[in-house]
Design an enzyme around this catalytic site. Structure first.
Site, PDB file in Angstrom:
ATOM      1  N   ASN B  76     -37.253  56.185 -10.689  1.00 16.63           N
ATOM      2  CA  ASN B  76     -36.324  55.368  -9.919  1.00 16.63           C
ATOM      3  C   ASN B  76     -35.314  56.244  -9.212  1.00 16.63           C
ATOM      4  OD1 ASN B  76     -33.331  55.052 -11.053  1.00 16.63           O
ATOM      5  ND2 ASN B  76     -34.685  55.490 -12.776  1.00 16.63           N
ATOM      6  N   ASN B 135     -22.848  59.121 -19.532  1.00 17.53           N
ATOM      7  CA  ASN B 135     -24.077  59.352 -18.777  1.00 17.53           C
ATOM      8  C   ASN B 135     -24.043  60.754 -18.181  1.00 17.53           C
ATOM      9  OD1 ASN B 135     -26.172  59.448 -16.996  1.00 17.53           O
ATOM     10  ND2 ASN B 135     -25.867  57.379 -16.181  1.00 17.53           N
ATOM     11  N   PHE B 136     -24.569  61.684 -18.927  1.00 18.12           N
ATOM     12  CA  PHE B 136     -24.691  63.072 -18.459  1.00 18.12           C
ATOM     13  C   PHE B 136     -26.145  63.367 -18.085  1.00 18.12           C
ATOM     14  CE2 PHE B 136     -20.988  64.542 -21.394  1.00 18.12           C
ATOM     15  CZ  PHE B 136     -20.072  64.010 -20.497  1.00 18.12           C
ATOM     16  N   CYS B 138     -28.257  61.276 -15.567  1.00 15.53           N
ATOM     17  CA  CYS B 138     -28.890  60.747 -14.366  1.00 15.53           C
ATOM     18  C   CYS B 138     -29.234  61.889 -13.399  1.00 15.53           C
ATOM     19  CB  CYS B 138     -27.945  59.749 -13.708  1.00 15.53           C
ATOM     20  SG  CYS B 138     -28.767  58.760 -12.492  1.00 15.53           S
ATOM     21  N   CYS B 346     -71.938  57.092 -33.494  1.00 14.62           N
ATOM     22  CA  CYS B 346     -72.079  57.788 -32.205  1.00 14.62           C
ATOM     23  C   CYS B 346     -72.848  56.927 -31.206  1.00 14.62           C
ATOM     24  CB  CYS B 346     -72.823  59.116 -32.423  1.00 14.62           C
ATOM     25  SG  CYS B 346     -73.175  60.004 -30.895  1.00 14.62           S
ATOM     26  N   CYS B 349     -72.733  59.375 -25.803  1.00 16.96           N
ATOM     27  CA  CYS B 349     -72.213  59.583 -24.452  1.00 16.96           C
ATOM     28  C   CYS B 349     -72.175  61.060 -24.092  1.00 16.96           C
ATOM     29  CB  CYS B 349     -70.826  58.964 -24.297  1.00 16.96           C
ATOM     30  SG  CYS B 349     -69.535  59.785 -25.261  1.00 16.96           S
ATOM     31  N   CYS B 352     -68.187  64.724 -26.176  1.00 14.80           N
ATOM     32  CA  CYS B 352     -67.800  65.810 -27.083  1.00 14.80           C
ATOM     33  C   CYS B 352     -68.543  67.084 -26.704  1.00 14.80           C
ATOM     34  CB  CYS B 352     -68.081  65.421 -28.538  1.00 14.80           C
ATOM     35  SG  CYS B 352     -69.817  65.009 -28.876  1.00 14.80           S
ATOM     36  N   CYS B 356     -66.765  70.463 -25.442  1.00 17.11           N
ATOM     37  CA  CYS B 356     -66.881  71.677 -26.266  1.00 17.11           C
ATOM     38  C   CYS B 356     -67.659  72.767 -25.528  1.00 17.11           C
ATOM     39  CB  CYS B 356     -67.565  71.343 -27.596  1.00 17.11           C
ATOM     40  SG  CYS B 356     -67.410  72.653 -28.822  1.00 17.11           S
ATOM     41  N   CYS B 389     -63.649  61.667 -27.662  1.00 18.46           N
ATOM     42  CA  CYS B 389     -64.655  60.685 -28.111  1.00 18.46           C
ATOM     43  C   CYS B 389     -64.131  59.279 -27.855  1.00 18.46           C
ATOM     44  CB  CYS B 389     -64.947  60.864 -29.594  1.00 18.46           C
ATOM     45  SG  CYS B 389     -66.140  59.651 -30.219  1.00 18.46           S
TER      46      CYS B 389
END
Lengths: 444, 433
Positions: B76, B135-136, B138, B346, B349, B352, B356, B389
């Site tokens: 913001n 407020n230190f 912003c 498992c 897919c 892993c 690796c 995974c």
């Protein structure tokens, strides 16, 4: 009196024009941008992904899905088209539930695969509707190739050959290109004249000319084509239809399902297409499902698919079977037609229950009859009009490797060639691979 | 049932969940609704001296999305309150009068001169507020004017201003720290030295969330230009947790009360801040994304978890994990684990394997039929396979018991704790005598 689904006989206009329009709209609405992002995010980008291996054209599916997810759908489309120039149609008609989506690890894990087909459609529709053709031709080779048949195999072969710099002439016996994409697919899978738009888009590559109304056995002979062109690719499909071989088959309103499907696709007015109150479809493949579902959508009251083997033997996927039953089609298994009854016009079909033992199917002797105003035969198509002299393998053109026939300089692919599985996507792969082989031989 | 009420440096609230100083707490209307929804307290959006500041009239927020447009972080460029001081003070007083059991802390930011603080502090005190937060932190807009992070980045200023405030008010003083520094312990120590009752952290992180590649403007774009804003939300939680822990375990600031802030989205996040030393927590982005109603989940989740664990009050949770935060050199090098893949869980897919094989230690094998197995001779127990995974608990890290042999090193696992300070490869290791 108003015509309704229960009006006797074979009648047009059983449903209102509005109901017909709704029934024949897109089976799956296309993804919007956000739906596509959410669906794409489910892809795990698997290593050596099983979905790629399950795709006959070996599209790099995780890559194109990642490209969608990364906000680059046109890049995704190019990834698809590099492997499958008819990726737009395949996204609509592929039985993904038995191909890529069946192999998806999320199907194994959750029973909910990544919606690969719909994502492919999202990507390909986007690029195609922009009118951009993403490929350019290599330097002209001076070689000319004849492609016989403008269906998926022929179009894929022609496009790849054109990309490689060859000049291609496609011949097709019908008045329009597209083959089964244009004439053989249920209307709700390819709305808005997609097959023709796709051909027009594909032809933007250049170097391809189309000659309709010319077929082998008609104005063309293989000898003349071989003499005139550097290579010939045959993609003539299966023009013949198997007979029931049941008594009374020649009764009126006993029709070929493929003709009914073609009429549905070609009509400009669904209200003008007649359909029976009681429709019986005989067969167990996609053609049977397409004919049965569309009969129901046209307003038939009772539609029954009768298949001679058990449910697991149906070549239509379980997904397609469920689609049929969800539309109100009844599936009857293990019954074969014995006779068509009627006084010139079909009134009933008589079936005998079957049982299979050791791979052979035998009738049990028990019979039943189904009321029928209209019967669609969908028990397979056969090769018709194959040139003399080509070796056959069973009832199809024998091929070795990437579509080489027994004749030098002649390749074949798609449904007319032995070894495939009669899927659009397989025909595309065969056409593409034959093109690469033709290119290698001509340029080698 | 666990007692969620807290007494944080004398500021009482029925639960530890406060709304942080930000747009959700910028006026009476919001704060009444927040209290009605069940929030334990608020830190009123930062007040300044009149004439009040102005905000931009274009977009104030930039966003980072996860899947399905889930908001992971927001930045913001909004400044402190843009309403007159007396309006804010009047509203604070009215709300506090009607909700005496809720915490009302007022955030302040005035020029770095004692007269300014002397002027505003009595006015705030007069509202009946329970405390102030300096407020230190912003990082945008105000820091260029010598306030906010411009003070928070200079420990001497923090100490000085804190001391002025302690000298000029009876209210507890919380000092809100900026994360836009290299070592948060220095500003924390300065606040402590100045007499701060507590620190609150983190404030937002200087950031550009994205660039519009068509206009080449950072987002949020104001007429084609953008400015760095303050980043917050779930994405900043790991940074905030570390800073909270650093202060909690620093010898000089140990025991200094902490109000934890930074990406708290669920009860679990809050419990983690408490465990690392926070005595209260402040929430902003989650409320801005989902509304005040999330406090029901925060309270119920924390309460049920405390019941399950047998904690009866929040102070029993505060700091509970701090003793387990240590320096790397003290980690036990004799603790040896290996990845284990549950073949039944498992889904093949191969993530892993890719992780690796491509980026780690080539310690997972892949068979032609997609069976993935750990190669103990290569596995360094990095845990990346577990992290990538997609199936929870499919890959786990199994501890090798003393006496077992680590096939990678060939060494027998020892039961004794041993760390880097005594390791033979450490040039400054001290031999045990």
């Amino acid at each position: 009196m108003k015509t309704t689904p229960r009006t006797s006989g074979v009648q047009a206009g059983r449903l209102s024009a509005k109901a017909l329009a709704e029934n024949f709209q897109d089976l799956h609405a296309p993804f919007d941008d956000h739906e596509a992002m959410v669906a794409a995010d489910r892809c795990y980008f698997c290593y050596d992904a099983p979905c790629i291996a399950a795709c006959p054209t070996a599209i790099d599916i995780p890559l194109f899905i990642r490209q969608i997810q990364a906000g680059h759908p046109n890049g995704a489309a190019k990834t698809i088209f590099e492997q499958n120039i008819l990726g737009g149609m395949c996204a609509r008609v592929c039985p993904t539930e038995t191909l890529c989506e069946e192999a998806c690890v999320r199907e194994a894990a959750e029973g909910k695969p990544v919606q690969i087909g719909r994502l492919q459609r999202f990507a390909t529709d986007g690029l195609m509707s922009s009118g951009v053709h993403p490929f350019t031709r290599s330097e002209a080779t001076g070689k000319r190739i004849a492609v016989v048949g403008a269906g998926p195999a022929g179009l894929a072969c022609a496009h790849r050959l054109a990309m490689k710099g060859h000049e291609v002439v496609i011949f097709d016996g019908r008045s329009k290109p597209g083959g089964l994409n244009e004439f053989g697919i249920a209307s709700y899978k390819s709305v808005d004249n997609f097959a023709q738009s796709e051909v027009e888009w594909l032809m933007k590559i250049g170097g391809i000319s189309l000659r309709t109304g010319e077929r082998l056995g008609g104005s063309l002979t293989l000898e003349a084509l071989r003499a005139e062109y550097d290579a010939v690719f045959l993609a003539i499909g299966l023009a013949g239809v198997n007979a029931l071989r049941a008594e009374g088959e020649d009764c009126e309103n006993v029709l070929d399902a493929v003709d009914f499907i073609a009429d549905l696709r070609q009509t400009g007015n669904l209200s003008s297409l007649p359909v029976g109150r009681n429709v019986v479809v005989i067969g167990g493949g996609m053609t049977a499902v397409d004919a049965a579902v569309q009969s129901k959508l046209l307003g038939a009251d009772q539609v029954t698919i009768v298949y001679r083997r058990g449910q697991d033997g149906m070549s239509a996927s379980r997904y397609e079977q469920d689609l049929a039953t969800s539309k109100g089609v009844r599936l009857v298994f293990n019954a074969q037609p014995l006779a068509v009854h009627g006084n010139g016009t079909v009134r009933e079909v008589e079936f005998e229950y079957t049982e299979s033992a050791g791979g052979t199917l035998t009738g049990t002797g028990e019979t039943f009859r189904l009321a029928a105003d209209q019967v669609f035969k969908a028990i397979g198509q056969t090769l018709e009009g194959a040139p003399e002299g080509l070796a056959l393998d069973g009832n199809k053109i024998a091929v070795t490797g990437p579509g080489r026939t027994s004749e030098a300089g002649v390749w074949a692919g798609g449904d007319c060639a032995a070894g495939g599985n009669d899927l659009t996507v397989t025909a595309v792969a065969e056409g593409r691979d034959a093109a690469m082989d033709i290119h290698a031989q001509l340029m080698g | 049932m666990a007692d969620l009420s807290t007494n944080f440096v004398g500021i009482k609230s029925p639960n530890p969940f406060w709304l942080a100083s930000a747009p959700p707490t910028d006026k009476e209307y919001n704060v009444r609704r927040a209290y009605e929804a069940g929030w334990g307290g608020v830190v009123w959006k930062t007040l300044g001296l009149d004439p009040h500041i102005v905000n931009v009239n274009g977009p104030r927020y930039g966003v980072v999305y996860g899947a399905d447009r889930r908001v992971l972080g927001i930045n913001n460029i909004e400044l402190i309150t843009d309403r007159p001081l007396d309006v804010n003070l009047r509203e604070i007083k009215a709300v506090k009068r009607d909700y005496p059991d809720r915490a009302m802390v007022v955030s302040l930011m005035v020029p770095c001169e004692e007269w300014a603080w002397k002027e505003i502090l009595p006015k705030v005190e007069e509202t009946g507020a329970d405390g102030i937060e300096l407020n230190f932190g912003c990082p945008h807009g105000m820091s260029e004017r010598g306030m906010g992070a411009a003070v928070g980045q200079v420990p001497e200023y923090i100490e000085m201003v804190t001391r002025w405030c302690k000298a000029n008010t009876r209210m507890p003083v919380l000092v809100k720290l900026t994360p836009n520094i290299t070592d948060v312990r220095y500003p924390a120590r300065a606040a402590h030295a100045g007499g701060a009752d507590a620190v609150s952290l983190i404030n937002t992180i200087s950031s550009i969330t994205s660039v519009n590649l068509d206009t080449m403007s950072p987002e949020p774009s104001i007429d084609g230009k953008g400015s760095h804003g303050g980043y917050c939300g779930a994405a900043v939680k790991p940074i905030a947790l570390n800073m909270v822990a650093e202060i909690a375990r620093d010898r000089e600031t140990a025991g200094l009360p902490i109000s934890g802030i930074g990406g708290i989205t669920t009860w679990r996040d809050a419990a983690e801040f408490l465990s690392l030393g926070a005595g209260s927590v402040q929430v902003c982005t989650a409320a801005m994304v989902y509304g005040f109603g999330i406090v029901k989940e925060l309270k119920a989740g924390l309460s049920d978890w405390m019941d399950e664990k047998g904690y009866t009050s929040v102070d029993q949770v505060t700091g509970r994990a701090v003793p387990n935060v240590t320096d790397w050199q003290y980690l036990n090098l004799n603790y040896v684990t290996k990845a284990r893949i549950d073949q039944d869980a498992c889904i093949k897919c191969g993530r892993c394997y890719a992780a690796c094989e491509d980026t780690s230690h080539q310690a997972i094998s892949m068979s032609p039929d997609r069976v993935f197995e750990v190669i103990d001779e290569e596995c360094v127990a990095c845990n990346l396979c577990v992290d990538v995974c997609p199936v929870e608990d499919c890959i786990t890290m199994e501890e090798l018991q003393p006496g077992m042999t680590d096939l990678r090193t060939g060494k027998v696992v020892e039961a004794e704790y041993a760390n880097w300070t005594t390791h033979p490869n450490n040039p400054s290791a001290k031999a045990a005598e």
